[in-house]
Scaffold this active site. Structure first.
Site, mmCIF file in Angstrom:
data_model
loop_
_atom_site.group_PDB
_atom_site.id
_atom_site.type_symbol
_atom_site.label_atom_id
_atom_site.label_comp_id
_atom_site.label_asym_id
_atom_site.label_seq_id
_atom_site.Cartn_x
_atom_site.Cartn_y
_atom_site.Cartn_z
ATOM 1 N N CYS A 1 2.135 6.786 10.829
ATOM 2 C CA CYS A 1 2.312 7.531 9.609
ATOM 3 C C CYS A 1 3.912 8.027 8.909
ATOM 4 O O CYS A 1 3.388 9.063 8.274
ATOM 5 C CB CYS A 1 1.142 8.426 9.032
ATOM 6 S SG CYS A 1 -0.183 7.334 9.141
ATOM 7 N N SER B 1 -8.554 2.845 7.745
ATOM 8 C CA SER B 1 -9.085 1.985 8.661
ATOM 9 C C SER B 1 -9.392 2.909 9.771
ATOM 10 O O SER B 1 -9.126 4.756 10.079
ATOM 11 C CB SER B 1 -7.363 1.650 9.556
ATOM 12 O OG SER B 1 -6.344 2.708 9.780
ATOM 13 N N TYR C 1 -0.462 0.808 12.776
ATOM 14 C CA TYR C 1 -0.599 -0.289 13.725
ATOM 15 C C TYR C 1 -2.015 -0.838 13.178
ATOM 16 O O TYR C 1 -2.979 0.361 12.824
ATOM 17 C CB TYR C 1 -0.672 0.241 15.071
ATOM 18 C CG TYR C 1 -1.158 -0.410 15.648
ATOM 19 C CD1 TYR C 1 -0.562 -2.499 16.365
ATOM 20 C CD2 TYR C 1 -2.655 0.057 16.944
ATOM 21 C CE1 TYR C 1 -1.203 -3.368 16.602
ATOM 22 C CE2 TYR C 1 -2.889 -1.745 17.904
ATOM 23 C CZ TYR C 1 -2.047 -3.147 17.947
ATOM 24 O OH TYR C 1 -2.761 -3.733 18.338
ATOM 25 N N GLY D 1 -4.667 4.219 3.703
ATOM 26 C CA GLY D 1 -3.442 4.054 2.628
ATOM 27 C C GLY D 1 -3.787 2.650 1.186
ATOM 28 O O GLY D 1 -4.676 1.542 1.271
ATOM 29 N N SER E 1 -7.243 6.238 9.282
ATOM 30 C CA SER E 1 -5.993 6.208 8.680
ATOM 31 C C SER E 1 -5.966 5.498 7.505
ATOM 32 O O SER E 1 -7.083 5.238 7.167
ATOM 33 C CB SER E 1 -5.135 5.723 8.772
ATOM 34 O OG SER E 1 -4.468 5.972 10.004
ATOM 35 N N GLN F 1 3.163 5.405 4.763
ATOM 36 C CA GLN F 1 4.363 4.666 6.262
ATOM 37 C C GLN F 1 3.922 3.181 6.527
ATOM 38 O O GLN F 1 2.859 2.598 6.002
ATOM 39 C CB GLN F 1 5.188 6.092 6.783
ATOM 40 C CG GLN F 1 5.943 6.790 5.925
ATOM 41 C CD GLN F 1 7.314 5.997 5.564
ATOM 42 O OE1 GLN F 1 7.765 5.654 6.094
ATOM 43 N NE2 GLN F 1 7.720 6.562 4.353
ATOM 44 N N VAL F 2 4.856 3.801 7.900
ATOM 45 C CA VAL F 2 4.080 3.050 8.867
ATOM 46 C C VAL F 2 2.382 2.927 10.023
ATOM 47 O O VAL F 2 2.452 4.127 10.258
ATOM 48 C CB VAL F 2 5.053 2.941 10.182
ATOM 49 C CG1 VAL F 2 5.369 3.565 11.266
ATOM 50 C CG2 VAL F 2 5.026 1.504 11.152
ATOM 51 N N ARG G 1 1.375 -1.063 -0.226
ATOM 52 C CA ARG G 1 0.157 -0.217 0.150
ATOM 53 C C ARG G 1 1.124 1.315 -0.082
ATOM 54 O O ARG G 1 2.177 1.955 0.170
ATOM 55 C CB ARG G 1 -0.764 0.045 1.264
ATOM 56 C CG ARG G 1 -0.133 0.363 2.304
ATOM 57 C CD ARG G 1 -0.744 0.843 3.839
ATOM 58 N NE ARG G 1 0.244 0.391 5.196
ATOM 59 C CZ ARG G 1 0.820 1.654 6.065
ATOM 60 N NH1 ARG G 1 0.974 2.421 4.919
ATOM 61 N NH2 ARG G 1 1.046 1.125 6.645
#
Length: 209
Positions: free
Chosen positions: A172, A156, A80, A143, A141, A77-78, A74
């Site tokens: 992010c 999400s 959870y 993605g 978020s 960045q990162v 996707r």
């Protein structure tokens, strides 16, 4: 389980599923679909996991505390994922709908904003940090991935979850970014109920275009 179906969109609830299983299912669906395949929206929760986007940097994960990390395809960045967070995966034929990615992002954000309005909360997007925020704290978020005009991954939203794993990362890619969920904002809703609301809101926008 198929909850709702029209000629162009199916809404499915999938319960709690391992991230990689759903990710690969989205890839397979996208690779095998044809011009006649109806679009689908999948509502799902995941066991605890950190995911890094295509250009995700591992340096944004300061500590895993034993939580698995997956590099996926996707954007972004990162982030959870964990129980109590609802995911809406958007398997859409953008070409058939004559829909640009920026418009899809706005539709996803509006789905969240409309839900928040229904419980008397004000949510807003940020230009340089896609997602939805309440009092500058991120509650949803985005993605996405587009392959040959077909979109997958999605949105999400934090409903009623353990937010502490977000403190192990720079969400992010933004150090110090605060996150929240509906429960912290004194709204008690079932995650699946939230997922259905988001899906129906998005489907309505898509079908009215």
């Amino acid at each position: 389980m198929i909850i709702s179906q029209s000629r162009s969109i199916k809404i499915k609830t999938l319960g709690c599923q391992e991230y990689t299983q759903i990710w690969h299912a989205m890839q397979n669906f996208t690779k095998s679909r044809t011009i006649d395949t109806p679009d689908e929206l999948w509502i799902v929760e995941h066991p605890p996991i950190f995911t890094l986007g295509l250009n995700g940097k591992i340096l944004y994960i300061r500590d895993t505390r034993g939580i698995p990390v997956v590099h996926c395809d996707r954007g972004g960045q990162v982030t959870y994922h964990g129980p109590g967070q609802i995911i809406l995966y958007t398997l859409l034929d953008l070409k058939r709908r004559e829909l640009g990615i920026k418009v899809l992002v706005k539709m996803l954000e509006q789905s969240v904003i409309s839900l928040l309005q229904s419980v008397d909360l004000y949510g807003e997007p940020k230009i340089n940090a896609p997602g939805v925020y309440v009092d500058n704290k991120k509650i949803a978020s985005l993605g996405l991935r587009v392959r040959k005009g077909y979109a997958y991954h999605g949105l999400s939203m934090n409903v009623a979850m353990d937010l502490s794993p977000f403190s192990y990362i720079d969400p992010c890619g933004y150090p110090g970014l605060e996150v929240t969920d509906l429960k912290s904002l004194s709204v008690n809703l079932n995650p699946e109920e939230v997922g259905l609301d988001l899906a129906k809101n998005l489907a309505k926008q898509l079908e009215s275009k």
